[in-house]
Write a protein that holds these residues in place. Structure first.
Motif, PDB file in Angstrom:
ATOM      1  N   MET A  34       0.859  -1.174   0.000  1.00 30.05           N
ATOM      2  CA  MET A  34       0.000   0.000   0.000  1.00 30.05           C
ATOM      3  C   MET A  34       0.900   1.231   0.000  1.00 30.05           C
ATOM      4  SD  MET A  34      -2.901  -1.118   2.810  1.00 30.05           S
ATOM      5  CE  MET A  34      -4.238  -0.155   2.082  1.00 30.05           C
ATOM      6  N   GLY A  35       0.366   2.355  -0.436  1.00 30.40           N
ATOM      7  CA  GLY A  35       1.191   3.546  -0.435  1.00 30.40           C
ATOM      8  C   GLY A  35       0.459   4.787  -0.870  1.00 30.40           C
ATOM      9  N   TRP A  36       1.241   5.850  -1.034  1.00 32.53           N
ATOM     10  CA  TRP A  36       0.730   7.164  -1.390  1.00 32.53           C
ATOM     11  C   TRP A  36       1.551   7.769  -2.508  1.00 32.53           C
ATOM     12  CZ3 TRP A  36      -3.621   9.044   0.997  1.00 32.53           C
ATOM     13  CH2 TRP A  36      -4.008   8.409   2.180  1.00 32.53           C
ATOM     14  N   TYR A  37       0.860   8.322  -3.503  1.00 28.51           N
ATOM     15  CA  TYR A  37       1.442   9.159  -4.534  1.00 28.51           C
ATOM     16  C   TYR A  37       0.872  10.561  -4.398  1.00 28.51           C
ATOM     17  CZ  TYR A  37       3.589   5.373  -7.266  1.00 28.51           C
ATOM     18  OH  TYR A  37       4.379   4.331  -7.711  1.00 28.51           O
ATOM     19  N   ARG A  38       1.539  11.529  -5.013  1.00 29.01           N
ATOM     20  CA  ARG A  38       0.999  12.876  -5.076  1.00 29.01           C
ATOM     21  C   ARG A  38       1.277  13.484  -6.441  1.00 29.01           C
ATOM     22  NH1 ARG A  38       5.025  16.087  -0.837  1.00 29.01           N
ATOM     23  NH2 ARG A  38       6.905  16.072  -2.158  1.00 29.01           N
ATOM     24  N   GLN A  39       0.439  14.436  -6.819  1.00 26.22           N
ATOM     25  CA  GLN A  39       0.585  15.103  -8.099  1.00 26.22           C
ATOM     26  C   GLN A  39       0.221  16.571  -7.953  1.00 26.22           C
ATOM     27  OE1 GLN A  39      -1.684  13.435 -11.379  1.00 26.22           O
ATOM     28  NE2 GLN A  39      -0.084  14.084 -12.801  1.00 26.22           N
ATOM     29  N   ALA A  40       1.175  17.431  -8.272  1.00 27.33           N
ATOM     30  CA  ALA A  40       0.958  18.868  -8.300  1.00 27.33           C
ATOM     31  C   ALA A  40       0.646  19.289  -9.725  1.00 27.33           C
ATOM     32  CB  ALA A  40       2.185  19.606  -7.779  1.00 27.33           C
ATOM     33  N   PRO A  41      -0.052  20.421  -9.912  1.00 27.66           N
ATOM     34  CA  PRO A  41      -0.379  20.878 -11.269  1.00 27.66           C
ATOM     35  C   PRO A  41       0.857  21.019 -12.141  1.00 27.66           C
ATOM     36  CG  PRO A  41      -1.624  22.125  -9.659  1.00 27.66           C
ATOM     37  CD  PRO A  41      -0.634  21.290  -8.885  1.00 27.66           C
ATOM     38  N   GLY A  42       0.793  20.462 -13.342  1.00 23.93           N
ATOM     39  CA  GLY A  42       1.896  20.549 -14.279  1.00 23.93           C
ATOM     40  C   GLY A  42       3.049  19.615 -14.009  1.00 23.93           C
ATOM     41  N   LYS A  43       2.943  18.772 -13.007  1.00 28.08           N
ATOM     42  CA  LYS A  43       4.013  17.845 -12.662  1.00 28.08           C
ATOM     43  C   LYS A  43       3.530  16.406 -12.765  1.00 28.08           C
ATOM     44  CE  LYS A  43       6.833  18.742  -9.376  1.00 28.08           C
ATOM     45  NZ  LYS A  43       7.414  18.961  -8.016  1.00 28.08           N
ATOM     46  N   GLN A  44       4.468  15.494 -12.903  1.00 26.82           N
ATOM     47  CA  GLN A  44       4.147  14.080 -12.934  1.00 26.82           C
ATOM     48  C   GLN A  44       3.791  13.580 -11.543  1.00 26.82           C
ATOM     49  OE1 GLN A  44       7.536  12.097 -14.705  1.00 26.82           O
ATOM     50  NE2 GLN A  44       6.628  12.246 -16.742  1.00 26.82           N
ATOM     51  N   ARG A  45       2.994  12.535 -11.519  1.00 29.80           N
ATOM     52  CA  ARG A  45       2.695  11.893 -10.257  1.00 29.80           C
ATOM     53  C   ARG A  45       3.959  11.228  -9.715  1.00 29.80           C
ATOM     54  NH1 ARG A  45      -2.732   8.349  -9.605  1.00 29.80           N
ATOM     55  NH2 ARG A  45      -3.469  10.380 -10.388  1.00 29.80           N
ATOM     56  N   GLU A  46       4.219  11.417  -8.425  1.00 24.86           N
ATOM     57  CA  GLU A  46       5.417  10.874  -7.817  1.00 24.86           C
ATOM     58  C   GLU A  46       5.073  10.065  -6.581  1.00 24.86           C
ATOM     59  OE1 GLU A  46       8.117  13.807  -6.300  1.00 24.86           O
ATOM     60  OE2 GLU A  46       6.565  14.869  -5.165  1.00 24.86           O
ATOM     61  N   LEU A  47       5.869   9.046  -6.343  1.00 23.33           N
ATOM     62  CA  LEU A  47       5.700   8.223  -5.157  1.00 23.33           C
ATOM     63  C   LEU A  47       6.143   9.000  -3.929  1.00 23.33           C
ATOM     64  CD1 LEU A  47       5.072   5.409  -3.897  1.00 23.33           C
ATOM     65  CD2 LEU A  47       7.503   4.900  -4.190  1.00 23.33           C
ATOM     66  N   VAL A  48       5.288   9.032  -2.917  1.00 23.78           N
ATOM     67  CA  VAL A  48       5.604   9.665  -1.647  1.00 23.78           C
ATOM     68  C   VAL A  48       6.156   8.642  -0.668  1.00 23.78           C
ATOM     69  CG1 VAL A  48       4.705  10.966   0.313  1.00 23.78           C
ATOM     70  CG2 VAL A  48       3.854  11.430  -2.000  1.00 23.78           C
ATOM     71  N   ALA A  49       5.431   7.552  -0.491  1.00 22.96           N
ATOM     72  CA  ALA A  49       5.832   6.512   0.441  1.00 22.96           C
ATOM     73  C   ALA A  49       5.049   5.249   0.143  1.00 22.96           C
ATOM     74  CB  ALA A  49       5.600   6.940   1.892  1.00 22.96           C
ATOM     75  N   ASP A  50       5.635   4.112   0.453  1.00 19.65           N
ATOM     76  CA  ASP A  50       4.902   2.866   0.368  1.00 19.65           C
ATOM     77  C   ASP A  50       5.313   1.947   1.506  1.00 19.65           C
ATOM     78  OD1 ASP A  50       6.704   1.730  -2.624  1.00 19.65           O
ATOM     79  OD2 ASP A  50       7.365   1.814  -0.530  1.00 19.65           O
ATOM     80  N   ILE A  51       4.510   0.918   1.707  1.00 19.58           N
ATOM     81  CA  ILE A  51       4.714   0.024   2.840  1.00 19.58           C
ATOM     82  C   ILE A  51       4.236  -1.368   2.461  1.00 19.58           C
ATOM     83  CG2 ILE A  51       2.495   0.727   3.837  1.00 19.58           C
ATOM     84  CD1 ILE A  51       3.771   0.305   6.624  1.00 19.58           C
ATOM     85  N   THR A  52       5.031  -2.366   2.794  1.00 15.70           N
ATOM     86  CA  THR A  52       4.637  -3.746   2.555  1.00 15.70           C
ATOM     87  C   THR A  52       3.698  -4.215   3.655  1.00 15.70           C
ATOM     88  OG1 THR A  52       6.434  -4.767   3.820  1.00 15.70           O
ATOM     89  CG2 THR A  52       6.902  -4.152   1.525  1.00 15.70           C
ATOM     90  N   ARG A  53       3.101  -5.378   3.433  1.00 18.44           N
ATOM     91  CA  ARG A  53       2.206  -5.920   4.450  1.00 18.44           C
ATOM     92  C   ARG A  53       2.943  -6.174   5.755  1.00 18.44           C
ATOM     93  NH1 ARG A  53      -2.916  -7.862   4.366  1.00 18.44           N
ATOM     94  NH2 ARG A  53      -3.494  -9.200   6.122  1.00 18.44           N
ATOM     95  N   GLY A  54       4.214  -6.527   5.674  1.00 16.37           N
ATOM     96  CA  GLY A  54       5.009  -6.771   6.859  1.00 16.37           C
ATOM     97  C   GLY A  54       5.555  -5.527   7.526  1.00 16.37           C
TER      98      GLY A  54
END
Length: 121
Positions: A34-54
């Motif tokens: 599971m995780g989080w991405y973010r996207q600002a106007p005019g920019k590509q979506r980028e990975l913020v953080a992710d986490i495994t089940r463990g």
């Protein structure tokens, strides 16, 4: 029918904190990463953080030391605690979950609806 619902977005002053939640529901066999991405106007979506089940975590360099990702497997929920927010954190934040709907069928990514984070004085 899997659904990811995000909550916790809004307007915050520089230096402030927010906590995002994302809960998955539906006919779910197993949730892997599971995780989080973010996207600002005019920019590509980028990975913020992710986490495994463990519980193994990964962070973008820009948020390391300020953001903390966590999850509650019993609730099928992932969280993002955001501290020391600055203007560069302003974006729409999207959660995702890699989910298997049944045994042996493989997985795919599911996405939340997005929530706006605005950091401004």
């Amino acid at each position: 029918q899997v659904q990811l619902v995000e909550s916790g977005g809004g307007l915050v002053q520089p230096g402030g904190s927010l906590r995002l939640s994302c809960a998955a529901s539906g006919r779910i066999f197993y949730i892997y990463d599971m995780g989080w991405y973010r996207q600002a106007p005019g920019k590509q979506r980028e990975l913020v953080a992710d986490i495994t089940r463990g519980g193994s975590t990964n962070y973008a360099d820009s948020v390391k030391g300020r953001f903390t990702i966590s999850r509650d497997n019993a609730k099928n929920t992932v969280y993002l605690q955001m501290n020391s927010l600055n203007a560069e954190d302003t974006a729409v934040y999207y959660c995702y979950a890699n989910i298997a709907l049944e045994y042996g069928s493989g997985t795919r990514d599911y996405w939340g609806q997005g929530t706006q984070i605005t950091v401004s004085s």
